[in-house]
Design a protein around this motif. Structure first.
Motif, PDB file in Angstrom:
ATOM      1  N   ALA A   1       0.846  -1.209   0.000  1.00 13.29           N
ATOM      2  CA  ALA A   1       0.000   0.000   0.000  1.00 13.29           C
ATOM      3  C   ALA A   1       0.878   1.254   0.000  1.00 13.29           C
ATOM      4  O   ALA A   1       0.592   2.236  -0.696  1.00 13.29           O
ATOM      5  CB  ALA A   1      -0.925   0.001   1.210  1.00 13.29           C
ATOM      6  N   ALA A   2       1.983   1.222   0.746  1.00 13.38           N
ATOM      7  CA  ALA A   2       2.861   2.398   0.827  1.00 13.38           C
ATOM      8  C   ALA A   2       3.599   2.612  -0.490  1.00 13.38           C
ATOM      9  O   ALA A   2       3.685   3.751  -0.986  1.00 13.38           O
ATOM     10  CB  ALA A   2       3.847   2.236   1.978  1.00 13.38           C
ATOM     11  N   VAL A   3       4.118   1.519  -1.080  1.00 16.82           N
ATOM     12  CA  VAL A   3       4.822   1.661  -2.364  1.00 16.82           C
ATOM     13  C   VAL A   3       3.862   2.226  -3.415  1.00 16.82           C
ATOM     14  O   VAL A   3       4.211   3.138  -4.183  1.00 16.82           O
ATOM     15  CB  VAL A   3       5.427   0.304  -2.818  1.00 16.82           C
ATOM     16  CG1 VAL A   3       5.976   0.397  -4.242  1.00 16.82           C
ATOM     17  CG2 VAL A   3       6.538  -0.123  -1.864  1.00 16.82           C
ATOM     18  N   GLU A   4       2.638   1.711  -3.415  1.00 10.67           N
ATOM     19  CA  GLU A   4       1.615   2.195  -4.361  1.00 10.67           C
ATOM     20  C   GLU A   4       1.341   3.690  -4.134  1.00 10.67           C
ATOM     21  O   GLU A   4       1.264   4.475  -5.081  1.00 10.67           O
ATOM     22  CB  GLU A   4       0.332   1.361  -4.142  1.00 10.67           C
ATOM     23  CG  GLU A   4      -0.823   1.629  -5.070  1.00 10.67           C
ATOM     24  CD  GLU A   4      -0.456   1.513  -6.556  1.00 10.67           C
ATOM     25  OE1 GLU A   4       0.530   0.825  -6.872  1.00 10.67           O
ATOM     26  OE2 GLU A   4      -1.150   2.151  -7.368  1.00 10.67           O
ATOM     27  N   GLY A   5       1.218   4.087  -2.875  1.00  5.96           N
ATOM     28  CA  GLY A   5       0.990   5.506  -2.543  1.00  5.96           C
ATOM     29  C   GLY A   5       2.155   6.375  -3.013  1.00  5.96           C
ATOM     30  O   GLY A   5       1.956   7.446  -3.600  1.00  5.96           O
ATOM     31  N   PHE A   6       3.391   5.916  -2.759  1.00  4.77           N
ATOM     32  CA  PHE A   6       4.578   6.673  -3.205  1.00  4.77           C
ATOM     33  C   PHE A   6       4.576   6.804  -4.733  1.00  4.77           C
ATOM     34  O   PHE A   6       4.856   7.870  -5.278  1.00  4.77           O
ATOM     35  CB  PHE A   6       5.877   5.970  -2.751  1.00  4.77           C
ATOM     36  CG  PHE A   6       6.173   6.125  -1.276  1.00  4.77           C
ATOM     37  CD1 PHE A   6       6.085   7.357  -0.643  1.00  4.77           C
ATOM     38  CD2 PHE A   6       6.582   5.026  -0.515  1.00  4.77           C
ATOM     39  CE1 PHE A   6       6.381   7.497   0.714  1.00  4.77           C
ATOM     40  CE2 PHE A   6       6.875   5.160   0.842  1.00  4.77           C
ATOM     41  CZ  PHE A   6       6.770   6.400   1.448  1.00  4.77           C
ATOM     42  N   ARG A   7       4.232   5.689  -5.430  1.00 10.68           N
ATOM     43  CA  ARG A   7       4.229   5.743  -6.910  1.00 10.68           C
ATOM     44  C   ARG A   7       3.227   6.764  -7.410  1.00 10.68           C
ATOM     45  O   ARG A   7       3.511   7.544  -8.320  1.00 10.68           O
ATOM     46  CB  ARG A   7       3.856   4.359  -7.471  1.00 10.68           C
ATOM     47  CG  ARG A   7       5.029   3.425  -7.452  1.00 10.68           C
ATOM     48  CD  ARG A   7       4.844   2.265  -8.436  1.00 10.68           C
ATOM     49  NE  ARG A   7       5.970   1.358  -8.260  1.00 10.68           N
ATOM     50  CZ  ARG A   7       5.876   0.097  -7.863  1.00 10.68           C
ATOM     51  NH1 ARG A   7       4.696  -0.450  -7.639  1.00 10.68           N
ATOM     52  NH2 ARG A   7       6.967  -0.620  -7.720  1.00 10.68           N
ATOM     53  N   LYS A   8       2.043   6.753  -6.798  1.00  6.93           N
ATOM     54  CA  LYS A   8       0.999   7.697  -7.225  1.00  6.93           C
ATOM     55  C   LYS A   8       1.464   9.127  -6.993  1.00  6.93           C
ATOM     56  O   LYS A   8       1.229  10.020  -7.798  1.00  6.93           O
ATOM     57  CB  LYS A   8      -0.302   7.444  -6.453  1.00  6.93           C
ATOM     58  CG  LYS A   8      -1.042   6.232  -6.952  1.00  6.93           C
ATOM     59  CD  LYS A   8      -2.395   6.154  -6.290  1.00  6.93           C
ATOM     60  CE  LYS A   8      -3.174   4.955  -6.797  1.00  6.93           C
ATOM     61  NZ  LYS A   8      -4.044   4.409  -5.777  1.00  6.93           N
ATOM     62  N   TYR A   9       2.128   9.340  -5.858  1.00  5.66           N
ATOM     63  CA  TYR A   9       2.640  10.677  -5.537  1.00  5.66           C
ATOM     64  C   TYR A   9       3.690  11.113  -6.566  1.00  5.66           C
ATOM     65  O   TYR A   9       3.643  12.234  -7.083  1.00  5.66           O
ATOM     66  CB  TYR A   9       3.231  10.678  -4.123  1.00  5.66           C
ATOM     67  CG  TYR A   9       3.998  11.930  -3.796  1.00  5.66           C
ATOM     68  CD1 TYR A   9       3.349  13.163  -3.686  1.00  5.66           C
ATOM     69  CD2 TYR A   9       5.382  11.891  -3.621  1.00  5.66           C
ATOM     70  CE1 TYR A   9       4.064  14.320  -3.406  1.00  5.66           C
ATOM     71  CE2 TYR A   9       6.101  13.038  -3.345  1.00  5.66           C
ATOM     72  CZ  TYR A   9       5.428  14.247  -3.246  1.00  5.66           C
ATOM     73  OH  TYR A   9       6.137  15.398  -2.981  1.00  5.66           O
ATOM     74  N   ILE A  10       4.609  10.182  -6.890  1.00  2.31           N
ATOM     75  CA  ILE A  10       5.667  10.503  -7.863  1.00  2.31           C
ATOM     76  C   ILE A  10       5.044  10.852  -9.222  1.00  2.31           C
ATOM     77  O   ILE A  10       5.421  11.842  -9.863  1.00  2.31           O
ATOM     78  CB  ILE A  10       6.659   9.321  -7.984  1.00  2.31           C
ATOM     79  CG1 ILE A  10       7.408   9.131  -6.665  1.00  2.31           C
ATOM     80  CG2 ILE A  10       7.657   9.551  -9.126  1.00  2.31           C
ATOM     81  CD1 ILE A  10       8.089   7.781  -6.515  1.00  2.31           C
ATOM     82  N   GLU A  11       4.050  10.063  -9.613  1.00  2.00           N
ATOM     83  CA  GLU A  11       3.347  10.339 -10.882  1.00  2.00           C
ATOM     84  C   GLU A  11       2.721  11.728 -10.858  1.00  2.00           C
ATOM     85  O   GLU A  11       2.831  12.501 -11.811  1.00  2.00           O
ATOM     86  CB  GLU A  11       2.226   9.323 -11.091  1.00  2.00           C
ATOM     87  CG  GLU A  11       2.641   8.106 -11.897  1.00  2.00           C
ATOM     88  CD  GLU A  11       1.551   7.041 -11.822  1.00  2.00           C
ATOM     89  OE1 GLU A  11       1.923   5.871 -11.715  1.00  2.00           O
ATOM     90  OE2 GLU A  11       0.350   7.403 -11.832  1.00  2.00           O
ATOM     91  N   ALA A  12       2.064  12.023  -9.732  1.00  2.00           N
ATOM     92  CA  ALA A  12       1.391  13.331  -9.616  1.00  2.00           C
ATOM     93  C   ALA A  12       2.401  14.464  -9.697  1.00  2.00           C
ATOM     94  O   ALA A  12       2.162  15.477 -10.358  1.00  2.00           O
ATOM     95  CB  ALA A  12       0.610  13.393  -8.313  1.00  2.00           C
ATOM     96  N   VAL A  13       3.579  14.279  -9.038  1.00  2.00           N
ATOM     97  CA  VAL A  13       4.611  15.320  -9.092  1.00  2.00           C
ATOM     98  C   VAL A  13       5.089  15.493 -10.527  1.00  2.00           C
ATOM     99  O   VAL A  13       5.202  16.610 -11.036  1.00  2.00           O
ATOM    100  CB  VAL A  13       5.800  14.954  -8.176  1.00  2.00           C
ATOM    101  CG1 VAL A  13       6.982  15.903  -8.404  1.00  2.00           C
ATOM    102  CG2 VAL A  13       5.376  14.999  -6.715  1.00  2.00           C
TER     103      VAL A  13
END
Ligand code: KIV
Length: 248
Positions: free
Chosen positions: A232-244
């Motif tokens: 769940a955390a890796v997925e959240g980080f990926r989504k954040y990186i994509e958004a950035v």
């Protein structure tokens, strides 16, 4: 917050005791919010939080930071502070160190094994003690199940009974056969908390990182995974990186 006496009363009433390790403010808050009976600030944080190889690699000064954080995050929960390797090498040293944990808000301390004179000295000074028998990670040569031979089983029973007779309110039993966990549970007045001690101990404890799926490694055979925080955390980080990258 459950007192040591109330924990023993749960045993007498046949009610199970839930304990989990936690090491920081945020997860202590979550565990308290979920209604856990006890939080153990285990020296397993040497591995799970600090990436050290052995639990014996952590000392008092580091443990104090984590015990303070957990006590602030879970002010209404019984917090057990684990005495790190050699912090309990003699009764006076153990008392001075245990006092520092209690002053931060811990409700009790956990002592691994049988350091001479330590448990009874702390109890005589009013510090509630949780004993720890079976597999002892601070000094273990291997992490195999303990108490499989008759002699080893006899020694573990004797250690647990000695802790009970000294007045320890609780005993962690780590990685022993279920039959031994059951036998000890039936023969001591202290509440027994198993981690790989079978279904019939008075309560259970797990390392939070195993229980919540917070690492990529294999869990020990007795540790069920109840969530998958790592993914769940890796997925959240990926989504954040994509958004950035997409400029939010
Ligand atoms: O340090 C710890 O997390 C412990 C548990 C394994 C009981 O001592």
């Amino acid at each position: 917050m459950l007192s040591p006496e109330q924990i023993k009363e749960k045993k007498t009433a046949g009610k199970k005791i839930s304990m989990i390790t936690a090491y920081d403010f945020a997860f202590a808050q979550m565990a308290e919010n979920a209604g856990i009976d006890q939080i153990l600030v285990g020296d397993s944080l040497a591995n799970t939080m600090l990436g050290y190889k052995k639990t014996s690699d952590i000392g008092m000064e580091e443990m104090l930071i984590f015990v303070g954080a957990v006590c602030r995050g879970a002010p209404n929960t019984h917090v057990v502070a684990d005495m790190p390797f050699l912090s309990d090498k003699d009764p006076q040293t153990a008392y001075d160190n245990a006092r520092r944990f209690m002053d931060l808000g811990a409700s009790s301390v956990k002592i691994e094994g049988n350091p001479v004179g330590v448990r009874e000295f702390l109890i005589s000074k009013g510090i509630p003690v949780c004993a720890h028998h079976g597999l002892l990670p601070q000094t273990a040569k291997d992490f195999h199940q303990k108490g499989k031979t008759e002699e080893e089983a006899r020694n573990i029973v004797a250690d647990a009974k000695a802790s009970d007779n000294m007045g320890c309110f609780e005993i962690v039993l780590e990685h022993i056969p279920e039959s031994l966990g059951t036998l000890i549970t039936n023969q001591v007045s202290a509440a027994t908390i198993g981690i790989g001690g079978g279904k019939f101990t008075d309560g259970q404890v797990l390392v939070m990182h195993d229980a919540l799926g917070m690492h990529l490694g294999k869990n020990p055979p007795f540790a069920t995974k109840f969530a998958n925080i790592y993914d769940a955390a890796v997925e959240g980080f990926r989504k954040y990186i994509e958004a950035v990258n997409e400029k939010l």
